[in-house]
Design an enzyme around this catalytic site. Structure first.
Site, PDB file in Angstrom:
ATOM      1  N   LYS A   1      68.426  72.030  19.388  1.00 17.29           N
ATOM      2  CA  LYS A   1      69.427  72.422  18.384  1.00 17.29           C
ATOM      3  C   LYS A   1      69.248  73.900  18.108  1.00 17.29           C
ATOM      4  CE  LYS A   1      70.381  68.511  15.363  1.00 17.29           C
ATOM      5  NZ  LYS A   1      70.314  68.129  13.937  1.00 17.29           N
TER       6      LYS A   1
ATOM      7  N   GLU B   1      72.818  63.797  18.761  1.00 19.89           N
ATOM      8  CA  GLU B   1      72.877  63.283  17.389  1.00 19.89           C
ATOM      9  C   GLU B   1      74.116  62.447  17.108  1.00 19.89           C
ATOM     10  OE1 GLU B   1      71.189  65.841  14.318  1.00 19.89           O
ATOM     11  OE2 GLU B   1      72.638  64.999  12.918  1.00 19.89           O
TER      12      GLU B   1
ATOM     13  N   LYS C   1      59.434  63.297  17.983  1.00 20.41           N
ATOM     14  CA  LYS C   1      60.732  63.963  18.084  1.00 20.41           C
ATOM     15  C   LYS C   1      61.282  63.834  19.504  1.00 20.41           C
ATOM     16  CE  LYS C   1      63.621  67.757  16.879  1.00 20.41           C
ATOM     17  NZ  LYS C   1      63.832  69.009  16.177  1.00 20.41           N
TER      18      LYS C   1
ATOM     19  N   HIS D   1      66.899  66.160   4.299  1.00 13.77           N
ATOM     20  CA  HIS D   1      67.668  67.381   4.551  1.00 13.77           C
ATOM     21  C   HIS D   1      69.035  67.387   3.872  1.00 13.77           C
ATOM     22  CE1 HIS D   1      64.491  67.994   7.404  1.00 13.77           C
ATOM     23  NE2 HIS D   1      64.986  69.133   7.816  1.00 13.77           N
TER      24      HIS D   1
ATOM     25  N   ARG E   1      77.741  82.359  29.315  1.00 14.75           N
ATOM     26  CA  ARG E   1      77.935  80.895  29.274  1.00 14.75           C
ATOM     27  C   ARG E   1      76.643  80.090  29.393  1.00 14.75           C
ATOM     28  NH1 ARG E   1      82.747  81.940  32.157  1.00 14.75           N
ATOM     29  NH2 ARG E   1      84.499  81.794  30.712  1.00 14.75           N
TER      30      ARG E   1
ATOM     31  N   GLU F   1      57.589  68.600   7.337  1.00 17.52           N
ATOM     32  CA  GLU F   1      58.340  68.023   8.467  1.00 17.52           C
ATOM     33  C   GLU F   1      57.483  66.997   9.221  1.00 17.52           C
ATOM     34  OE1 GLU F   1      61.579  68.654   8.932  1.00 17.52           O
ATOM     35  OE2 GLU F   1      62.007  70.751   8.448  1.00 17.52           O
TER      36      GLU F   1
ATOM     37  N   HIS G   1      62.198  76.315   3.692  1.00 19.92           N
ATOM     38  CA  HIS G   1      62.941  75.154   4.207  1.00 19.92           C
ATOM     39  C   HIS G   1      62.148  73.852   4.017  1.00 19.92           C
ATOM     40  CE1 HIS G   1      65.418  72.683   6.816  1.00 19.92           C
ATOM     41  NE2 HIS G   1      64.337  72.379   7.510  1.00 19.92           N
TER      42      HIS G   1
ATOM     43  N   HIS H   1      69.221  70.664   2.003  1.00 21.62           N
ATOM     44  CA  HIS H   1      70.149  71.756   2.342  1.00 21.62           C
ATOM     45  C   HIS H   1      70.906  72.240   1.109  1.00 21.62           C
ATOM     46  CE1 HIS H   1      70.435  70.919   6.958  1.00 21.62           C
ATOM     47  NE2 HIS H   1      69.312  71.499   6.599  1.00 21.62           N
TER      48      HIS H   1
ATOM     49  N   ASN I   1      67.160  63.969   9.749  1.00 21.81           N
ATOM     50  CA  ASN I   1      67.693  64.686   8.590  1.00 21.81           C
ATOM     51  C   ASN I   1      67.245  64.075   7.271  1.00 21.81           C
ATOM     52  OD1 ASN I   1      69.154  66.581  10.094  1.00 21.81           O
ATOM     53  ND2 ASN I   1      70.760  65.069  10.444  1.00 21.81           N
TER      54      ASN I   1
ATOM     55  N   ARG J   1      69.124  60.182  16.068  1.00 25.00           N
ATOM     56  CA  ARG J   1      68.586  61.518  15.816  1.00 25.00           C
ATOM     57  C   ARG J   1      68.880  61.989  14.384  1.00 25.00           C
ATOM     58  NH1 ARG J   1      68.676  67.056  19.540  1.00 25.00           N
ATOM     59  NH2 ARG J   1      67.475  68.257  18.039  1.00 25.00           N
TER      60      ARG J   1
HETATM   61  N1  LIG Z   1      66.445  73.552  15.607  1.00 26.51           N
HETATM   62  C1  LIG Z   1      65.902  72.582  14.910  1.00 26.51           C
HETATM   63  O1  LIG Z   1      65.869  71.438  15.340  1.00 26.51           O
HETATM   64  C2  LIG Z   1      65.301  72.900  13.582  1.00 26.51           C
HETATM   65  C3  LIG Z   1      64.481  71.978  12.953  1.00 26.51           C
HETATM   66  C4  LIG Z   1      63.881  72.324  11.758  1.00 26.51           C
HETATM   67  C5  LIG Z   1      64.117  73.576  11.203  1.00 26.51           C
HETATM   68  N2  LIG Z   1      64.941  74.457  11.841  1.00 26.51           N
HETATM   69  C6  LIG Z   1      65.202  75.789  11.290  1.00 26.51           C
HETATM   70  O2  LIG Z   1      63.975  76.500  11.248  1.00 26.51           O
HETATM   71  C7  LIG Z   1      64.058  77.474  10.220  1.00 26.51           C
HETATM   72  C8  LIG Z   1      62.780  77.493   9.440  1.00 26.51           C
HETATM   73  O3  LIG Z   1      61.729  77.810  10.326  1.00 26.51           O
HETATM   74  P1  LIG Z   1      60.369  78.427   9.808  1.00 26.51           P
HETATM   75  O4  LIG Z   1      59.883  77.609   8.676  1.00 26.51           O
HETATM   76  O5  LIG Z   1      59.505  78.590  10.998  1.00 26.51           O
HETATM   77  O6  LIG Z   1      60.808  79.828   9.153  1.00 26.51           O
HETATM   78  P2  LIG Z   1      60.778  81.348   9.695  1.00 26.51           P
HETATM   79  O7  LIG Z   1      61.161  81.404  11.103  1.00 26.51           O
HETATM   80  O8  LIG Z   1      61.549  82.135   8.723  1.00 26.51           O
HETATM   81  O9  LIG Z   1      59.239  81.732   9.577  1.00 26.51           O
HETATM   82  C9  LIG Z   1      58.657  81.749   8.311  1.00 26.51           C
HETATM   83  C10 LIG Z   1      57.948  83.083   8.026  1.00 26.51           C
HETATM   84  O10 LIG Z   1      56.706  83.119   8.721  1.00 26.51           O
HETATM   85  C11 LIG Z   1      56.618  84.321   9.491  1.00 26.51           C
HETATM   86  N3  LIG Z   1      55.774  83.979  10.630  1.00 26.51           N
HETATM   87  C12 LIG Z   1      56.125  83.340  11.759  1.00 26.51           C
HETATM   88  N4  LIG Z   1      55.041  83.092  12.490  1.00 26.51           N
HETATM   89  C13 LIG Z   1      53.992  83.607  11.832  1.00 26.51           C
HETATM   90  C14 LIG Z   1      52.602  83.652  12.079  1.00 26.51           C
HETATM   91  N5  LIG Z   1      52.069  83.076  13.152  1.00 26.51           N
HETATM   92  N6  LIG Z   1      51.796  84.263  11.173  1.00 26.51           N
HETATM   93  C15 LIG Z   1      52.325  84.804  10.035  1.00 26.51           C
HETATM   94  N7  LIG Z   1      53.621  84.773   9.734  1.00 26.51           N
HETATM   95  C16 LIG Z   1      54.450  84.170  10.632  1.00 26.51           C
HETATM   96  C17 LIG Z   1      58.048  84.658   9.792  1.00 26.51           C
HETATM   97  O11 LIG Z   1      58.194  86.022  10.114  1.00 26.51           O
HETATM   98  C18 LIG Z   1      58.714  84.294   8.464  1.00 26.51           C
HETATM   99  O12 LIG Z   1      58.537  85.323   7.535  1.00 26.51           O
HETATM  100  C19 LIG Z   1      65.262  77.146   9.398  1.00 26.51           C
HETATM  101  O13 LIG Z   1      66.267  78.090   9.681  1.00 26.51           O
HETATM  102  C20 LIG Z   1      65.675  75.761   9.874  1.00 26.51           C
HETATM  103  O14 LIG Z   1      67.063  75.549   9.809  1.00 26.51           O
HETATM  104  C21 LIG Z   1      65.520  74.146  13.019  1.00 26.51           C
HETATM  105 ZN   LIG Z   2      63.917  70.698   8.758  1.00 30.55          ZN
END
Ligand SMILES: NC(=O)c1ccc[n+]([C@@H]2O[C@H](COP(=O)([O-])OP(=O)(O)OC[C@H]3O[C@@H](n4cnc5c(N)ncnc54)[C@H](O)[C@@H]3O)[C@@H](O)[C@H]2O)c1
Ligand SMILES: [Zn+2]
Length: 352
Positions: free
Chosen positions: A134, A224, A214, A235, A112, A176, A252, A239, A232, A228
């Site tokens: 999130k 949200e 943020k 997005h 939990r 972003e 992304h 998406h 998006n 907030r």
């Molecule tokens: N929670 C939130 O508020 C929020 C906001 C924006 C995006 N997101 C989510 O985040 C995700 C995208 O995140 P991302 O762009 O970090 O993608 P990711 O986590 O897939 O990382 C991108 C790639 O980079 C590699 N990587 C990570 N760190 C590295 C480093 N230091 N050196 C070399 N390679 C590295 C990873 O293994 C992966 O292959 C999506 O799923 C999106 O929905 C969440």
């Molecule tokens: Zn995003």
């Protein structure tokens, strides 16, 4: 550097975001680090050299958005049970947004809810995903449709991790940053126009500015219910692009860049934003080689896909439309024909 995230709640969920070299972390509990093989190969030793805890376990999940699934989540929680983590144990997410979102979701549901710490290693996760609580996974119906709000206990943003990040991933993170500036901060946008985010000092400033922005938004509207949703911007369209291209063609942040262009086109058609401002946003996206064009094959199918997005499960789509650089409006009243006109301009476009 520290940025306080203040949340007004009966239970105080406030936490700190540290920006700078990862400090020594001493945790008087069992810890499980969730990461993937790529990040573990590059940076796990760095974290381990600064971490002490009662016991430390490493859980690796497959790399990539296509593994941001319930199956991976189950693998994480099964590992937690196997290692007998308890309610005072702590998870650490070492990775990008995928690892961060899944670790946070696992922490929110394990017994939990237990504490977790974000150590984001991509620019995108450092400026956006790691802050705000999130968490979630994707499923067959779309992105992040299963999840929870679960704030981390702390976030450690160390720009050192970015030295190994591929250029494309780096630019995706910048998308972003640009989003944050367009939505909330004209001065920041103007600073970005002059800055060079490949310069380590500039990127550190941009990270701090994005996190502060943020944090400010999240502390006003954690769940949200209003403002907030402005985050998006880009997005709603992005998406659909990610889903349509099966998460393989664009990162992304790249989908978000195209999505911002589409939202800007909508703003323009609604007479909300001046052309020169739209051009400045496009120029800034292009400065970091972000895609701005896309070919929509079937605009009706694209339109229908909006309704799978969780924000429109009530059959109303909320578009985040910029009114000027530094301000956006949340609009749920936009007629289909106007949106179809916007989508029409992307039909037959050369893929960017
Ligand atoms: N929670 C939130 O508020 C929020 C906001 C924006 C995006 N997101 C989510 O985040 C995700 C995208 O995140 P991302 O762009 O970090 O993608 P990711 O986590 O897939 O990382 C991108 C790639 O980079 C590699 N990587 C990570 N760190 C590295 C480093 N230091 N050196 C070399 N390679 C590295 C990873 O293994 C992966 O292959 C999506 O799923 C999106 O929905 C969440
Ligand atoms: Zn995003």
């Amino acid at each position: 550097m520290k940025i306080d995230i203040a949340l007004k709640k009966e239970i105080d969920n406030s936490y700190e975001v540290h920006i700078g070299t990862l400090p020594n972390l001493k945790i008087d509990a069992k810890v499980a680090i969730v990461t993937n093989p790529k990040i573990s190969g590059l940076h796990l030793h760095y974290l381990l050299s600064r971490l002490s805890a009662k016991e430390i376990y490493i859980i690796t999940v497959e790399d990539g958005e296509s593994y941001k699934t319930l199956a991976s989540l189950e693998k994480i929680v099964n590992n937690l049970f196997e290692h007998k983590l308890n309610r005072s144990s702590v998870l650490i997410a070492l990775g990008g947004g995928v690892v961060g979102d899944m670790t946070g979701f696992a922490a929110s549901m394990y017994q939990r809810g237990i504490d977790f710490i974000q150590i984001p290693t991509t620019l995108l996760a450092q400026v956006d995903a790691s802050v705000g609580g999130k968490t979630g996974v994707n499923n067959a119906y779309g992105k992040n449709l299963l999840g929870a709000f679960h704030q981390p206990r702390a976030v450690y943003i160390d720009p050192h991790f970015l030295s190994t990040l591929p250029k494309r991933e780096y630019s995706a993170g910048i998308a972003e940053v640009i989003k944050m500036a367009v939505c909330f901060d004209k001065d920041f946008f103007e600073w970005l126009e002059k800055a060079d985010l490949n310069n380590p000092e500039h990127i550190k400033t941009a990270i701090a500015k994005s996190v502060k922005t943020k944090a400010h938004v999240v502390s006003q509207d954690e769940k949200e219910k209003g403002i907030r949703a402005a985050l998006n911007y880009g997005h709603t369209f992005g998406h659909v692009i990610e889903n349509e291209t099966k998460y393989t063609r664009y990162l992304h942040g790249e989908s978000v860049a195209i999505g911002m262009m589409m939202a800007n086109e909508l703003a323009s058609r609604l007479g909300m934003m001046k052309t020169d401002e739209l051009m400045r946003i496009k120029k800034l996206l292009l400065k970091y080689d972000l895609p701005v064009a896309y070919d929509i094959v079937d605009i009706e199918a694209f339109y229908q896909a909006f309704f799978l997005d969780k924000k429109s499960l009530d059959s109303k789509i909320t578009f985040i439309v910029p009114s000027h650089i530094g301000g956006v409006e949340l609009r749920s009243d936009i007629q289909k024909d106007i949106v179809m006109d916007v989508l029409g301009t992307y039909s037959g476009q050369i893929r960017g």
